[in-house]
Structure formats: C-alpha cells, structure tokens
Write a protein that holds these residues in place. Structure first.
Motif, short mmCIF file in Angstrom:
data_model
loop_
_atom_site.label_atom_id
_atom_site.label_comp_id
_atom_site.label_asym_id
_atom_site.label_seq_id
_atom_site.Cartn_x
_atom_site.Cartn_y
_atom_site.Cartn_z
N VAL A 18 0.79 -1.17 -0.04
CA VAL A 18 -0.11 -0.12 0.15
C VAL A 18 0.85 1.23 -0.01
O VAL A 18 0.53 2.30 -0.52
N GLY A 19 2.15 1.23 0.58
CA GLY A 19 2.99 2.40 0.37
C GLY A 19 3.34 2.96 -0.92
O GLY A 19 3.41 4.03 -1.09
N SER A 20 3.11 2.11 -1.87
CA SER A 20 3.47 2.42 -3.26
C SER A 20 2.18 3.57 -3.72
O SER A 20 2.63 4.03 -4.84
N LEU A 21 1.27 3.58 -3.24
CA LEU A 21 0.23 4.70 -3.36
C LEU A 21 0.61 6.09 -3.40
O LEU A 21 0.33 6.77 -4.17
N TYR A 22 1.70 6.17 -2.31
CA TYR A 22 2.16 7.69 -2.45
C TYR A 22 2.98 7.99 -3.59
O TYR A 22 3.55 9.14 -3.84
N LEU A 23 3.31 6.84 -4.50
CA LEU A 23 4.20 7.25 -5.59
C LEU A 23 3.40 7.54 -6.76
O LEU A 23 3.98 8.12 -7.78
N ILE A 24 2.11 7.47 -6.88
CA ILE A 24 1.34 7.67 -7.92
C ILE A 24 1.02 9.17 -8.18
O ILE A 24 0.99 9.90 -6.93
N PRO A 25 0.86 9.83 -9.44
CA PRO A 25 0.88 11.25 -9.46
C PRO A 25 -0.31 11.77 -8.93
O PRO A 25 -0.40 13.02 -8.43
N GLU A 26 -1.33 11.13 -8.84
CA GLU A 26 -2.69 11.70 -8.51
C GLU A 26 -2.59 12.16 -6.88
O GLU A 26 -3.32 13.06 -6.60
N VAL A 27 -1.66 11.47 -6.20
CA VAL A 27 -1.73 11.72 -4.86
C VAL A 27 -1.18 13.52 -4.66
O VAL A 27 -1.47 14.00 -3.63
N ARG A 28 -0.36 14.06 -5.69
CA ARG A 28 -0.07 15.35 -5.43
C ARG A 28 -1.14 16.25 -5.63
O ARG A 28 -0.89 17.67 -5.57
N LEU B 38 11.71 -1.57 -2.90
CA LEU B 38 12.58 -2.91 -2.95
C LEU B 38 11.32 -3.95 -3.28
O LEU B 38 11.86 -4.97 -3.76
N ARG B 39 10.26 -3.76 -2.65
CA ARG B 39 9.14 -4.70 -2.98
C ARG B 39 8.59 -4.75 -4.41
O ARG B 39 8.30 -5.90 -4.84
N ARG B 40 8.63 -3.56 -4.98
CA ARG B 40 8.34 -3.70 -6.35
C ARG B 40 9.27 -4.10 -7.21
O ARG B 40 8.91 -4.72 -8.19
N SER B 41 10.47 -4.26 -6.92
CA SER B 41 11.49 -4.62 -7.81
C SER B 41 11.74 -6.21 -7.47
O SER B 41 12.06 -6.98 -8.17
N ALA B 42 11.83 -6.49 -6.13
CA ALA B 42 12.17 -7.91 -5.67
C ALA B 42 11.15 -8.49 -5.43
O ALA B 42 11.09 -9.92 -5.10
N GLY B 43 10.08 -8.02 -4.78
CA GLY B 43 8.65 -8.72 -4.49
C GLY B 43 8.57 -9.11 -2.98
O GLY B 43 7.38 -8.94 -2.24
N ASN B 44 9.63 -9.36 -2.50
CA ASN B 44 9.60 -9.55 -0.82
C ASN B 44 10.69 -9.02 -0.34
O ASN B 44 11.93 -8.55 -0.85
N VAL B 45 10.86 -8.50 1.00
CA VAL B 45 11.68 -7.86 1.80
C VAL B 45 12.23 -8.41 2.96
O VAL B 45 11.20 -8.81 3.87
#
Length: 202
Positions: free
Chosen positions: A127-137, A195-202
């Motif tokens: 869910v933290g990846s939601l902060y990276l989407i443009p709409e949040v700005r 890290l999760r987006r690229s590797a899947g698990n941390v």
C-alpha cells in the motif's frame, strides 16, 4: 413492567442488529479497499474503475461500492489515511514518552522506524506504493499529505534529539537541518516500497 420502559426494551433488542450491520458495513469497506489496492498495484489508478474494483473484489454490483464511496478518489483518500494515520499516532506517543532525553529519543526513533518498515513490508498489496502515484499530488489529498509531513517532522525531531548522543562529531547529524533530517529518515524507511516493487519480498 412500567409502560414508560418499553422504548428502552425495544432499543436494547435492536442493538445486536445494529452492531451486526456495523460490522458487515466495515467488512464491505475493507473488501472494497483491498480490491482497490490490488487493481491500482497491478494496473494503475487510471484503470481502477468501480467496475474493475467490483470484479476484483468479487462484488455483484458497483452499487455496493457507491453505497460506501462517492468516487475512487474517496477510496484512495481512505487508503492513504489508513496507511499513514497509525504511524503518525505512534510517532506522537513515542515522542511524548521520550521527551528531550537523547537516549530515549534514539530508542523511540528506532521503534518508529522498525514499526513503519514492518507495516510496509507486510502489507499484502504494498500500500505504501500509493504515495508514488501522480494523483496523490492533487489538492484533494492535501490532508493526507499533511499527515505524512507531520510524520516526517516527528522523525526529524526524534533524530535531532538522538543526535545529541553523537555531539562533537564533525559533520554529525546535528549539522543537518531538522526538516532535511526528517525527510531523510522517513525515506530510509520507505525504501521498502521500491524494494518490494523490484524484488517482491523484503
């Protein structure tokens, strides 16, 4: 039994039904939120239509979504709020408990960072990846961004107090402005997201 007590009896009898409806409503909201996170993570926010969310969540109709949310922006706002609010509240408690003591502040900073990293790592849909989407700005999400800014400020204050443990070191943490220190510290924690987006698990 006095007649005047009858309304109280009826109210008491209806209470379990009210509780059941409340629990069911919260469960439905959670189902919608989970489905939205999954769709956004896999397909992007633009594709997160009510129809797609309903399909992903196994809902029979988009009306089940519109009953709880006016639009997908409202769903995103609640997702963001739920992701940052617990951390912001924890930060406030830890900061109050630590006070000005450097050692206590260092321990509080570690506890906050560890907890945030754990939450980011364990969430099933990142869910933290939601902060990276443009709409949040967009201005619609000013309140949520303000909460995250407050969280970063708490990281900065704790970091500044903890830095007193390293006082005297040339170019040590005390030389970094508090706002910059807070931004750096929270970004260190949030490295879990890419890290999760690229590797899947941390």
């Amino acid at each position: 039994m006095a007649a005047g007590l009858a309304p109280l009896t009826h109210a008491t009898e209806s209470l379990p039904l009210q509780v059941t409806r409340s629990v069911a409503s919260e469960a439905r909201r959670a189902q919608i939120l989970d489905a939205t996170i999954a769709v956004v993570a896999e397909e992007g926010f633009a594709r997160a239509t009510f129809a797609r969310i309903a399909e992903r969540g196994g809902l029979s109709s988009t009306r089940l979504i519109s009953y709880h949310f006016a639009g997908k922006d409202d769903i995103l706002a609640e997702l963001l709020d739920r992701s940052v609010r617990p951390s912001a509240e924890l930060a406030r408690r830890l900061e109050e408990q630590a006070g000005p003591d450097p050692a206590a502040s260092a321990a509080a900073l570690y506890a906050l960072a560890a907890r945030d990293a754990e939450l980011l790592a364990r969430d099933p849909h990142n869910v933290g990846s939601l902060y990276l989407i443009p709409e949040v700005r967009d201005a619609r999400f000013d309140d949520v961004r303000a909460q995250r800014d407050a969280l970063a400020a708490a990281y900065g204050r704790l970091g500044r107090r903890a830095a007193a443990l390293a006082a005297g070191a040339d170019g040590g943490p005390e030389a970094v402005p508090e706002a910059v220190l807070g931004a750096l510290l929270i970004q260190v924690v949030e490295v879990v997201i890419p890290l999760r987006r690229s590797a899947g698990n941390v």
